[in-house]
Design a protein around this motif. Structure first.
Motif, PDB file in Angstrom:
ATOM      1  N   ASN A 154       0.851  -1.190   0.000  1.00 43.69           N
ATOM      2  CA  ASN A 154       0.000   0.000   0.000  1.00 43.69           C
ATOM      3  C   ASN A 154       0.891   1.246   0.000  1.00 43.69           C
ATOM      4  OD1 ASN A 154      -2.124   1.742   0.161  1.00 43.69           O
ATOM      5  ND2 ASN A 154      -2.745   1.196   2.238  1.00 43.69           N
ATOM      6  N   LYS A 203       0.120  -5.317 -12.619  1.00 41.03           N
ATOM      7  CA  LYS A 203      -0.968  -5.166 -13.582  1.00 41.03           C
ATOM      8  C   LYS A 203      -0.459  -4.614 -14.915  1.00 41.03           C
ATOM      9  CE  LYS A 203      -5.795  -3.847 -13.872  1.00 41.03           C
ATOM     10  NZ  LYS A 203      -6.926  -3.206 -13.171  1.00 41.03           N
ATOM     11  N   SER A 228      -2.766  -3.738 -18.055  1.00 35.08           N
ATOM     12  CA  SER A 228      -4.140  -3.759 -18.561  1.00 35.08           C
ATOM     13  C   SER A 228      -4.223  -4.015 -20.048  1.00 35.08           C
ATOM     14  CB  SER A 228      -4.833  -2.431 -18.240  1.00 35.08           C
ATOM     15  OG  SER A 228      -4.855  -2.196 -16.863  1.00 35.08           O
ATOM     16  N   ASP A 263       1.406  -1.129 -15.593  1.00 38.78           N
ATOM     17  CA  ASP A 263       0.539   0.038 -15.518  1.00 38.78           C
ATOM     18  C   ASP A 263       1.094   1.072 -14.557  1.00 38.78           C
ATOM     19  OD1 ASP A 263      -1.056  -1.316 -17.222  1.00 38.78           O
ATOM     20  OD2 ASP A 263      -2.787  -1.504 -15.886  1.00 38.78           O
ATOM     21  N   VAL A 276      -0.009  -1.374  -9.805  1.00 42.53           N
ATOM     22  CA  VAL A 276      -0.965  -2.195  -9.035  1.00 42.53           C
ATOM     23  C   VAL A 276      -0.342  -3.575  -8.876  1.00 42.53           C
ATOM     24  CG1 VAL A 276      -3.274  -3.172  -8.938  1.00 42.53           C
ATOM     25  CG2 VAL A 276      -2.922  -0.893  -9.946  1.00 42.53           C
ATOM     26  N   LYS A 277      -0.151  -4.024  -7.611  1.00 41.78           N
ATOM     27  CA  LYS A 277       0.484  -5.307  -7.337  1.00 41.78           C
ATOM     28  C   LYS A 277      -0.524  -6.224  -6.636  1.00 41.78           C
ATOM     29  CE  LYS A 277       4.876  -2.952  -6.425  1.00 41.78           C
ATOM     30  NZ  LYS A 277       5.913  -2.724  -5.394  1.00 41.78           N
ATOM     31  N   VAL A 278      -0.429  -7.464  -6.965  1.00 42.02           N
ATOM     32  CA  VAL A 278      -1.249  -8.486  -6.287  1.00 42.02           C
ATOM     33  C   VAL A 278      -0.348  -9.674  -5.963  1.00 42.02           C
ATOM     34  CG1 VAL A 278      -3.135 -10.132  -6.506  1.00 42.02           C
ATOM     35  CG2 VAL A 278      -3.411  -7.812  -7.375  1.00 42.02           C
ATOM     36  N   TYR A 326      -2.675  -9.322 -15.521  1.00 42.77           N
ATOM     37  CA  TYR A 326      -1.474  -9.131 -14.719  1.00 42.77           C
ATOM     38  C   TYR A 326      -0.340  -9.905 -15.339  1.00 42.77           C
ATOM     39  CZ  TYR A 326      -4.022  -6.831 -10.947  1.00 42.77           C
ATOM     40  OH  TYR A 326      -4.760  -5.946 -10.212  1.00 42.77           O
TER      41      TYR A 326
END
Length: 1143
Positions: free
Chosen positions: A621, A642, A644, A651, A655-657, A666
């Protein structure tokens, strides 16, 4: 009657007629006198021949059948009707029956107009057969005159003239000029002598500044001839009341009154007599009015002026006037700015006033300011403070200054003031010393954890730039010593900036996590403050009066020291302390915690070699993980970034997951997914993180919705056709995609997938814009221009405009004088490799030509340039000037002129005269003195100059300029008159004297003798030859007489033409002044006058009387007597006997 009878009758008639003719011719012709001629002919026509009167005579001599019985020869003869026996002309003898036609103009005398002449046809013996009376014609012709001329204008006159080409055939009369206000004057005429050739006549009595008409004329008995009408304008009178008055230091007002008759304009001429004593005003200011303010002058100088009345006739100068500008003054002069050694808040400043500028000085002082605020302080300047005193004194002075800021650099000047303003010294500088901060306080710590704490303090900078810092200890410290313990921050370059105020300022630092505090440990710390000039421990450092103790809490040794259970939130940079397994972990070593790691903003975790973390989930975060170089550490989950648009670029924002499986949209990469060094072999489920020892990724996806573009590149320009030339745009930062090489240049993909973006630095033509980005053919060249023009030549130039450059050019033209709207279609010069062409064939003077140009390269031909139209020079020549004249000539001036006979076909823009003592061909370009008359047009030009040197030889030429060039007259010359002599100086002519009078006069009676040494005289000479230049009473008289006998005492003895009485007979011996009388002449010495008679009378033949000037001349007839026969006493030398009568 039958034919025989007719023939017989005719024969009989002829026979008798023949007998009669024969008989007649046998008679003495002279005796006949006049005969009737039957077949004679005589016709006479009066006519003119070469200006002479004559007669055209046609005649036929009669033969024997016509009354000339013996076929005598005949001739014509012309004689006055009033005197027929005195022929003027006669023809040759012609045989009978013949004749001819002749023109008779008289051989012995010319035929007089209007006289009647008798023309006879007569035999060689004087028998008149025919006669005619005719009147002779008047064949005289008037003179021929041309070329009216004008020059030498004055306010009341001019010199006018003409050229008598022929005197005509009549009796000569006169020649001259006629002047009037109306055209073609026939009155107001002035004549002069001479017949043919050029002549000039001085005309006077005219009005100033007035335009007159005039004609030259010549006349003889046949009439008067005139030239064409011409005009001239008399010179304007001299301006009056010229006055020059200084107006301060830099200007002079010159005023004057317009002369009677006015002028076309006025010119003010001036010179600086301080720089050039005695100079004649020669620098001109044209177009002035009756009052002119001459500005831009220098103080304290004398200037000379003349005002010129100007019209077409020339200039007329006023007398010279002078004025002197006000004395030179200035602002004060101040030098040598001085300062004493400053304290932190005070200093003594000063300077030296070397001059008050010639005016009263009222103030002197100093001005200062912080150099950072205003490095050039002046009175009223931004941030400037001035300290002064009211005094007129010059010299060295000082002023005390207080209230300064410690540790500051100042700029200052000394100054002085008078009515013109402030004078300043050069700028000086000084720096106040800094002082140590005060009121240093150590305040309680904050943010204390098991491994760190934030130290707090405050200090007063005390007016100097100051900085704060701390030291902490594990034992009770001595805060009065700036040493020992651990310094926070470790380097003085990182100290807290306290500014330079005069009130306490708080400051703080947090201990470094790279050197963490020990949990559950006692610590002490002290606050310190220093000024900008002091390092740690220096005299500029102040310490607090006491310390602050604190104790760290129990817990981890860093933000990454994970708890045994529960989640871990990290908000600062840290490193997990374990060497293998640590963090929130479900197996291996370390803990058995399966919670979640959350990285907040500022939370950056460095994973060391061998470390394995995050068996559970983690959330970034705002924070991130960093894997050390050569690291085999890993995360027990997949890290997905990510993408897109699936273009392989992450991107932005990132954005990381963290997931064991790949989510849609992703990629299993991080920032620098293209970098080669990744850790992917230790565990099959390891994510790829970039190696921290290599560069970070240079871009994130700049457009997450378009797979063609993904990175920002600076200074991009568009080049759609790949020719290297941009469209008309400036370089900007663009989101572009992959690259492709086109024509050796790197192009980037645009949003539509085409490779159109080019780096601005790679664009051709210095950034020139492409006129057509769909083709590589050249752009239209710039419109042509002309750099050189003549009557038959034009130099045409052009240049490439922008975009692809042509390799060659084609130039076209057309004649717009012939067709005003033609399009250039005639190619000249072939294929041109340059951007200039001299067009010098097929063109003529005074015509307009239009041009356009095209460019060509390997990709095609450009559009046409704009059409450019330019004319050749006019069909003209330089002006023609004739008849240079110099008249009149004075001691210091001359009026120079000539006639512009042709303007060359182009308007004259300037005209005038050039003269020089050294240049044999004076011109506008060789340093000669040149004057313009301000007029244009043909005709006579005349300019007067009054700045010449006396007795000096000058060359001069008249010039006129038109668009073709400057024409000059032939070189002429003149010599100025010698300087005029003062009265009493020896002279030979009145023109040499300032008075105009030069004659011999020893006795100062204004009568001059016939010989002697002449001198300049104040008074004019009286006509007559002085009879005695030794006595002012003996002067020439108009007549001389003895009115009666000398003994009555009357005699004209002093040449005054008056009868003077002297009854006492006392002064007749006037040459010596000795007394004598008529009867006692023996008292006079020999050679003296005795009663008017010379005393040498020894015989009657020697008698003499006074001559025209009292000198004796032989007298005759001799004086007579009354009958006694006594004329003179031989022995006594005087009249003897009372009976002598002197008459």
């Amino acid at each position: 009657m039958n034919n025989k009878a007719i023939s017989l009758s005719a024969f009989i008639i002829v026979f008798f007629v023949g007998l009669l003719v024969t008989y007649t011719n046998l008679l003495p012709i002279g005796g006949v006198g006049q005969a009737h001629a039957i077949n004679a002919a005589l016709s006479v026509t009066p006519q003119c021949s070469g200006g002479s009167s004559g007669f055209s005579i046609t005649f036929t001599v009669p033969d024997s059948n016509g009354g000339n019985g013996n076929n005598a020869n005949g001739r014509w003869r012309v004689a006055p009707q009033s005197s027929p026996s005195s022929p003027y002309d006669s023809g040759d003898l012609y045989p009978a029956g013949t004749g001819g036609n002749f023109l008779s103009t008289g051989s012995s005398a010319s035929y007089a107009p209007g006289v009647t002449y008798t023309v006879t046809l007569q035999s060689q013996f004087g028998v008149i057969w025919l006669q005619r009376n005719v009147v002779a014609l008047n064949c005289a012709t008037p003179p021929t005159i041309d070329f009216p001329s004008k020059q030498a204008y004055t306010p009341n006159g001019a010199t006018l003239g003409g050229n008598v080409l022929s005197a005509g055939s009549g009796t000569w009369g006169s020649r001259g000029v006629c002047v009037g206000l109306s055209a073609n004057p026939t009155t107001g005429c002035t004549s002069t002598t001479g017949t043919t050739g050029s002549f000039s006549v001085p005309v006077s009595g005219l009005n100033p500044n007035t335009t007159y008409n005039y004609r030259a004329y010549a006349e003889n008995s046949a009439g008067r001839s005139y030239t064409t009408n011409d005009t001239f304008t008399t010179m304007a009178n001299v301006p009056t009341g010229v006055n020059a008055v200084a107006n301060g230091q830099t200007s002079i007002n010159v005023s004057w009154t317009a002369p009677v008759g006015g002028a076309a304009s006025y010119m003010l001429s001036w010179c600086d007599r301080t720089l050039s004593p005695g100079c004649s005003p020669s620098t001109n200011i044209a177009g002035v009015t009756s009052v002119h303010s001459h500005t831009g002058l220098t103080c304290g100088r004398t200037y000379a002026y003349v005002v010129k009345s100007i019209n077409s006739a020339g200039n007329n100068d006023s007398p010279v006037v002078t004025a002197t500008t006000a004395p030179c003054t200035s602002i004060p002069t101040v030098t040598l700015p001085t300062s004493t050694t400053p304290t932190s808040t005070t200093v003594t400043l000063g300077g030296t006033v070397t001059s008050n500028g010639g005016l009263t000085q009222d103030i002197r002082g100093v001005c200062y300011s912080l150099t950072s605020t205003n490095p050039n302080p002046v009175v009223g300047g931004s941030g400037v403070t001035c300290v002064n005193e009211s005094t007129p004194n010059t010299g060295l002075f000082t002023r005390p200054v207080s209230g300064l800021t410690p540790g500051s650099s100042y700029s200052f000047v000394a100054y002085a003031h008078n009515s013109l303003g402030n004078g300043y010294s050069p700028v000086g500088t000084f720096t106040t010393p800094s002082i140590a901060p005060t009121s240093v306080v150590t305040n309680a710590e904050s943010g204390r954890t098991s491994y760190k704490a934030t130290f707090n303090g405050s200090a007063n900078p005390n007016g100097s730039q100051a900085y704060g810092y701390f030291r902490y200890f594990t034992t009770v410290p001595n805060c009065t010593v700036d040493s020992g313990g651990t310094r926070v921050p470790s380097s003085s370059t990182l100290d807290f900036d306290l500014g330079s105020g005069n009130s306490p300022r708080t400051f703080n630092f947090t201990t470094s996590t790279s050197i963490p505090l020990v949990p559950n440990t006692n610590y002490w710390y002290c606050a310190y403050a220093r000024n900008s000039a002091a390092g740690a421990g220096s005299p500029g450092t102040s310490i607090s009066t006491g310390y602050r103790p604190f104790t760290t809490s129990d817990g981890g040794v860093s933000a990454c020291d994970a708890p045994s259970s529960g989640n871990l939130t990290i908000s600062e940079a840290c490193t997990f302390p374990q060497s293998d397994y640590d963090g929130v972990d479900a197996g291996g070593g370390g803990t058995n915690n399966t919670g979640t790691i959350t990285l907040l903003t500022g939370g950056y975790v460095t994973i060391l070699p061998g470390q394995k973390i995050a068996r559970g989930a983690y959330i970034t975060n705002g924070g991130s993980f960093i894997i050390g170089n050569g690291n085999r550490g890993s995360i027990r989950a997949g890290v997905w970034l990510k993408d897109s648009d699936n273009d392989g670029a992450i991107d932005n924002p990132i954005v990381k997951v963290v997931s064991s499986t790949q989510p849609a949209g992703y990629i299993r990469r991080n920032y620098a997914y293209t970098l080669p060094t990744y850790n992917s072999t230790t565990f099959s489920y390891a994510s790829r993180f970039y190696n921290a020892a290599t560069n970070s990724p240079s871009y994130l996806d700049c457009n997450s919705t378009n797979s063609n573009i993904y990175r920002y590149i600076d200074t991009m320009v568009v080049d759609a056709d790949g020719d290297g030339y941009k469209t008309a745009t400036s370089g900007t930062t663009q989101c572009v995609g992959g690259t492709q090489t086109i024509n050796g240049r790197t192009y980037y993909r645009n949003a539509s997938g085409a490779y159109t973006w080019l780096s601005g630095g790679a664009a051709l033509g210095g950034g020139a814009a492409d006129c057509n980005d769909s083709s590589a053919a050249p752009c239209a060249p710039n419109s042509p221009s002309v750099s050189s023009t003549s009557q038959t030549s034009l130099t045409i130039n052009w240049s490439a405009s922008t975009g692809p450059l042509p390799a060659t050019y084609s130039l076209f033209y057309c004649d717009r004088t012939a067709n005003s709207s033609c399009t250039p279609n005639i190619q000249i010069g072939g294929t041109l490799a340059t951007t200039s062409y001299v067009h010098n064939s097929g063109i003529s003077c005074g015509r307009n030509y239009a041009y356009l140009v095209r460019g060509t390269n390997g990709s095609g031909t450009s559009p046409d340039s704009a059409i450019f139209t330019t004319p050749t020079s006019s069909c003209a020549s330089i002006p023609t000037i004739i008849s240079p004249t110099a008249n009149p000539i004075t001691t210091t001036g001359a009026t120079l002129g000539g006639t512009i006979s042709s303007d060359g076909g182009a308007s004259i823009t300037q005209r005038g005269i050039c003269y020089s003592t050294t240049q044999s061909t004076p011109s506008l370009t060789n340093g000669s003195t040149c004057l313009q008359d301000g007029n244009t047009g043909n005709g006579i030009i005349s300019l007067a100059t009054s700045t010449l040197s006396s007795s000096t030889f000058y060359y001069f030429r008249i010039f006129a300029t038109n668009s073709v060039g400057t024409g000059y007259s032939a070189v002429s010359n003149f010599t100025t008159n010698a300087a005029l002599l003062a009265n009493g100086s020896a002279c030979s002519a009145g023109s040499q004297c300032s008075s105009g009078n030069c004659y011999v006069d020893a006795d100062n009676d204004r009568y001059a003798p016939s010989s002697g040494s002449a001198t300049c005289r104040a008074n004019t000479q009286i006509a007559g030859n002085d009879c005695n230049d030794s006595y002012s009473t003996i002067n020439p008289g108009a007549g001389y007489s003895i009115s009666a006998r000398p003994d009555n005492g009357t005699y004209d003895w002093n040449c005054s033409a008056t009868i003077e009485a002297n009854t006492s007979a006392a002064n007749y011996c006037n040459a010596t002044g000795l007394p004598n009388s008529w009867y006692s002449a023996a008292g006079c010495p020999a050679g003296s006058y005795v009663g008017g008679l010379y005393n040498t009378c020894t015989s009657r033949s020697a008698w003499s009387l006074p001559g025209a000037c009292g000198r004796p001349t032989a007298f005759g007839p001799y004086w007579g007597d009354t009958g006694t026969g006594a004329y003179c006493s031989i022995s006594n030398g005087y009249f003897a006997g009372a009976t002598v009568a002197c008459r």
